[in-house]
Motif scaffolding. Structure first.
Motif, short mmCIF file in Angstrom:
data_model
loop_
_atom_site.label_atom_id
_atom_site.label_comp_id
_atom_site.label_asym_id
_atom_site.label_seq_id
_atom_site.Cartn_x
_atom_site.Cartn_y
_atom_site.Cartn_z
N UNK B 151 0.82 -1.21 0.00
CA UNK B 151 0.00 0.00 0.00
C UNK B 151 0.86 1.27 0.00
N UNK B 152 2.01 1.23 0.64
CA UNK B 152 2.87 2.42 0.72
C UNK B 152 3.38 2.78 -0.67
N UNK B 153 3.89 1.75 -1.37
CA UNK B 153 4.38 1.98 -2.73
C UNK B 153 3.22 2.40 -3.63
N UNK B 154 2.12 1.69 -3.50
CA UNK B 154 0.93 1.95 -4.32
C UNK B 154 0.50 3.41 -4.18
N UNK B 155 0.38 3.91 -2.96
CA UNK B 155 -0.07 5.29 -2.74
C UNK B 155 0.88 6.29 -3.35
N UNK B 156 2.19 6.10 -3.13
CA UNK B 156 3.17 7.05 -3.66
C UNK B 156 3.18 7.07 -5.17
N UNK B 157 3.20 5.87 -5.78
CA UNK B 157 3.32 5.80 -7.23
C UNK B 157 2.03 6.25 -7.89
N UNK B 158 0.89 5.88 -7.30
CA UNK B 158 -0.39 6.30 -7.89
C UNK B 158 -0.53 7.82 -7.86
N UNK B 159 -0.10 8.44 -6.75
CA UNK B 159 -0.16 9.90 -6.65
C UNK B 159 0.67 10.53 -7.77
N UNK B 160 1.84 9.94 -8.06
CA UNK B 160 2.67 10.47 -9.13
C UNK B 160 2.03 10.24 -10.50
N UNK B 161 1.51 9.02 -10.70
CA UNK B 161 0.85 8.72 -11.98
C UNK B 161 -0.26 9.73 -12.25
N UNK B 190 9.64 9.28 -15.03
CA UNK B 190 8.58 10.07 -14.40
C UNK B 190 8.26 9.61 -13.00
N UNK B 191 8.29 8.30 -12.79
CA UNK B 191 7.87 7.80 -11.48
C UNK B 191 9.07 7.43 -10.59
N UNK B 192 10.30 7.73 -11.08
CA UNK B 192 11.48 7.24 -10.35
C UNK B 192 11.52 7.70 -8.90
N UNK B 193 11.34 9.01 -8.68
CA UNK B 193 11.46 9.48 -7.29
C UNK B 193 10.31 8.97 -6.43
N UNK B 194 9.13 8.80 -7.04
CA UNK B 194 8.01 8.25 -6.27
C UNK B 194 8.30 6.81 -5.88
N UNK B 195 8.92 6.06 -6.80
CA UNK B 195 9.30 4.69 -6.49
C UNK B 195 10.31 4.66 -5.34
N UNK B 196 11.28 5.56 -5.43
CA UNK B 196 12.32 5.61 -4.40
C UNK B 196 11.70 5.98 -3.05
N UNK B 197 10.84 7.00 -3.06
CA UNK B 197 10.21 7.42 -1.80
C UNK B 197 9.34 6.30 -1.23
N UNK B 198 8.53 5.69 -2.10
CA UNK B 198 7.67 4.60 -1.63
C UNK B 198 8.49 3.45 -1.11
N UNK B 200 11.48 3.59 0.18
CA UNK B 200 12.12 3.93 1.46
C UNK B 200 11.14 3.87 2.61
N UNK B 201 9.94 4.37 2.38
CA UNK B 201 8.93 4.30 3.44
C UNK B 201 8.56 2.85 3.72
N UNK B 202 8.46 2.04 2.67
CA UNK B 202 8.16 0.62 2.87
C UNK B 202 9.27 -0.03 3.68
N UNK B 203 10.50 0.34 3.38
CA UNK B 203 11.65 -0.21 4.13
C UNK B 203 11.56 0.18 5.60
N UNK B 204 11.29 1.47 5.86
CA UNK B 204 11.19 1.92 7.25
C UNK B 204 10.05 1.21 7.97
#
Lengths: 315, 273
Positions: B151-161, B190-198, B200-204
Motif C-alpha cells: 500500500x505504501x508503494x501503491x499510494x506514492x506511485x499512484x499519486x505520481x501517476x 517520471x515515477x522514479x522518485x516516487x518509487x524511491x520514496x515509496x 524507502x517508506x516501505x523499508x522503514x
C-alpha cells in the motif's frame, strides 16, 4: 499482430514486439498488470482472513484440546456469554474513545497553526516533524515512555523538583485510573496511546483545514463576523470531517493494539491482548478468531458513522 | 501562492502555546531515548542520569544476538520492499490506466492490510501458515511484510501517476518508440522518485514492524522482536537503549529522504494550479 506491425517501426527483439503488442491490447495489459498484485493479496491475504473467519465457526474439543472442524456456533456462544469478555470489550472501547478525544484536542491546535499561521519553511518543518514520529519505530517510542513514566523516571523527578510529588501521589491513589506507579496505571496506558497515535490525527486535520478556501474566510470577515465567530461557525465545521477521518485511525489502532497495554499499564487485558493470549498461550484459534471479529464489527459500525459525517472526503 | 505565506491575523498566544506544546510532546520522548543511551547507570531509569558514557555502543555492537537480529531485519526489509515495489507499481499502473469493474474494490483490498488492526492480519497469516503446514522461515516473514508494504508503494506511485499526463505515453508511442522504450525513457523517469520514496517508506515500515512479525516469525528474532522481548523482560537495559537509538537513526534516514524526494513534486504541482 500484422496490423500493428504496419503502424510501428521495425522491431527486432521478441520483447519489443511483445511490449508494443501489449500497448495495442489494453485489456490484456490490464490483466497482466493486475494479476500479480491481485494473486498476492487475494490468495495470501484474503485467503488467510477467510480461513481465520471460518475457524471461528469451529470449536475446541474440551477433552482433547484439539480443534474440531465442524460448523458450530458454540465458540460464539461461549464467547458472548462470558461476562469477562464483555468487560474486555467495554474497557477497550472506553480507552479507544478517550484516546481519540485526547488526540483530537491536542492535534487541532497543531494543525490549525500549521495551516493558517506558519510560513512556508516552518510549515514544511512542522510537516516533517509530524511525519518522523508517524513513520519511525513504534516500539522505540513506546520504550521511551517506559523511561519517562518509571517510578524513578523523569516525571517523578520533575514532580519532586516542583514540589508537586503530592499531586502525583494523589492522582495515582485515584481508583481505576491510578496505580502503584504511572507505568503500571491506566493513566500511563492512555498517555502512551495518545502519544503513539497523535500523528495519525494531525495529518487528516491538516488536510481538511487546507481545503478551507481563503475566500470563504475573507467573506465571513467581510460579512461582519469577528475572527472568533469565523473560527467557530466557518472553519471548525469544515474541519470536522478531518477530525473524524483521523479518529478512524486512532480508534481502530487502539482497538487492535496489544503491545502498549502489555508494556505500560495494569495486568487486566485489552481486546488485542485477549486475542493474543487465546491464540498463543491457550492455543484456542477458534476463540481467538471469534475475538478478532469484535474489532472488525466495531470498526464497521464506526466507519458507517464516519461516512455519514463526510470523513472519507477528507482522507 | 506567494500570499499564502502570510495570511490572516497573527496567532494568539494560547494557540501558539498549544501548538508548540503538542510538537514538544511528539519529540521530547525521542530525545530522551538518545539521552539514556549515554547513561552510565545500567540498572535503572534514574533521572537525571548520573553520568555520560559511550561504552554501551561498543558493548551493543559486540552482541551477537543483536547483530543477528539486525541482519535478519535488514534482509527481510530489503526483500519485502522489493516485492512491494513490483506489486505496488503494477497495481497503481492498472488503477491509473483504466477504469474497470471492481476498481474501488482493488483500492480497498490494497489498503486493507494496514486499515485492519495489525493483530488481525497477523493472526490470519499465522493460522494460514499453520493450516498449510509451511514451516516458519525468512520467507514467511517476507510474505507478511510485503503484504502491508504494498500500500505504501501503491499510494506514492499512484499519486505520481495521477500528476503524469497520459498524453506523454501516447506522444512517445506516436513518435515511434516501442512499448519497452516508452517504459524505459518516459514512464520510469517520471515515477522514479516516487518509487524511491515509496520504497524507502516501505523499508522503514518493514524494518520496525513488530505486530505482524510476532505472528510470522516462529523462533526467528528480528530487531523489533529482540526489543519487544527486552521491553517485556528487561535484561540488558543499556544495550536496549543503544539499539533504540540505532533504530531511530535507521528509520529516520529513509523517512527524511522520502520527504525531500516527494516534496519537490508537491511544489511543482502546486505552482501549476
Amino acid at each position: 499482430m500484422t496490423s500493428s506491425a504496419a503502424m510501428l517501426p521495425r522491431e527486432s527483439g521478441f520483447l519489443q514486439r511483445l511490449s508494443s503488442g501489449l500497448y495495442l491490447r489494453p485489456r490484456l495489459l490490464l490483466f497482466l498488470l493486475l494479476a500479480p498484485p491481485l494473486l498476492w493479496l487475494g490468495v495470501i491475504y484474503l485467503g488467510s482472513l477467510f480461513a481465520l473467519l471460518a475457524q471461528s465457526f469451529f470449536a475446541v474439543d474440551e477433552f482433547s484440546g484439539m480443534v474440531v472442524k465442524e460448523f458450530t456456533l458454540a465458540t460464539y456462544r461461549d464467547f458472548l456469554t462470558n461476562p469477562a469478555n464483555w468487560d474486555i470489550i467495554l474497557r477497550t472501547v472506553v480507552m479507544a474513545a478517550a484516546v481519540t478525544l485526547a488526540c483530537a484536542v491536542i492535534a487541532f491546535p497543531i494543525a490549525y497553526y500549521m495551516v493558517r499561521f506558519a510560513g512556508m519553511r516552518l510549515k514544511a518543518a512542522m510537516y516533517l516533524g509530524v511525519m518522523l514520529p508517524l513513520w519511525s519505530s513504534y516500539l522505540v517510542r513506546v520504550y521511551s515512555w517506559k523511561l519517562i513514566l518509571a517510578k524513578e523516571g523523569i516525571i517523578s523527578w520533575f514532580a519532586n523538583q516542583l514540589h508537586l510529588g503530592w499531586a502525583l501521589d494523589a492522582w495515582l491513589s485515584l481508583p481505576v485510573i491510578g496505580g502503584p506507579s504511572l507505568s503500571t496505571s491506566y493513566t500511563g496506558t492512555f498517555v502512551v496511546f495518545v502519544y503513539i497515535w497523535l500523528p495519525f490525527m494531525i495529518l487528516p486535520v491538516v488536510a481538511a483545514l487546507e481545503r478551507v478556501p481563503n475566500s470563504v474566510i475573507e467573506a465571513s470577515g467581510d460579512l461582519g463576523a469577528r475572527p472568533r465567530q469565523t473560527f467557530r461557525q466557518v472553519i471548525l465545521p469544515l474541519a470536522i470531517p478531518g477530525v473524524v477521518a483521523g479518529s478512524i485511525f486512532t480508534f481502530s489502532l487502539t482497538l487492535g493494539d496489544y503491545i502498549i497495554p502489555g508494556i505500560i499499564g495494569q495486568s487486566t487485558p485489552f481486546l488485542g491482548q485477549a486475542v493474543f493470549a487465546q491464540q498463543g498461550i491457550a492455543g484456542n484459534i477458534p476463540l481467538a478468531a471469534a475475538f478478532t471479529v469484535v474489532p472488525v464489527v466495531l470498526m464497521g459500525i464506526y466507519l458507517a458513522l464516519a461516512k455519514r459525517l463526510g470523513a472519507f472526503d477528507a482522507l | 501562492m506567494r500570499s499564502d505565506a502570510r495570511r490572516g491575523p497573527r496567532a494568539g498566544i494560547a494557540l501558539k502555546t498549544a501548538a508548540l506544546g503538542g510538537m514538544l510532546f511528539l519529540h521530547i520522548p525521542l530525545l530522551i531515548i538518545v539521552l539514556y543511551a549515554f547513561s552510565s547507570e545500567a540498572r535503572s531509569f534514574t533521572f537525571p542520569i548520573p553520568g555520560f558514557t559511550t561504552k554501551w555502543f561498543a558493548v551493543a555492537f559486540e552482541r551477537q544476538d543483536v547483530r543477528d537480529a539486525l541482519g535478519l531485519s535488514l534482509r527481510v526489509a530489503a526483500t519485502a520492499t522489493a516485492v512491494a515495489l513490483v506489486l505496488g507499481t503494477l497495481a497503481s499502473a492498472a488503477v491509473w490506466k483504466s477504469r474497470f469493474f471492481g476498481r474501488d474494490a482493488i483500492s480497498l483490498l490494497i489498503v486493507l492490510p494496514i486499515a485492519l488492526p495489525g493483530i488481525i492480519t497477523g493472526i490470519a497469516l499465522r493460522s494460514a501458515i499453520a493450516i498449510t503446514e509451511i514451516p516458519f522461515s525468512f520467507w514467511t516473514l517476507v510474505i507478511g511484510h510485503a503484504t502491508f508494504c504494498i500500500v505504501v508503494v501503491y499510494n506514492n506511485v499512484l499519486a505520481r501517476f495521477r500528476r503524469t499526463s497520459g498524453a506523454l505515453i501516447e506522444a512517445s508511442m506516436d513518435l515511434g518508440a516501442n512499448g519497452l522504450q516508452t517504459l524505459r525513457y518516459v514512464i520510469l523517469p517520471n515515477i522514479a522518485t516516487a518509487l524511491l520514496a515509496g520504497g524507502m517508506l516501505a523499508f522503514a515500515l518493514s524494518f520496525d514492524e513488530v505486530i505482524v512479525t510476532t505472528f510470522t516469525a516462529g523462533q526467528q528474532s528480528t530487531l523489533p522482536i529482540w526489543m519487544l522481548s527486552q521491553l517485556l523482560r528487561p535484561r540488558d537495559r543499556p544495550v536496549t537503549n543503544v539499539v533504540a537509538v540505532f533504530v531511530i537513526a535507521v528509520t529516520f534516514i529513509p523517512i527524511i529522504a522520502a520527504f525531500y524526494l516527494t516534496r519537490d513534486t508537491h511544489d511543482v504541482s502546486g505552482s501549476q494550479k
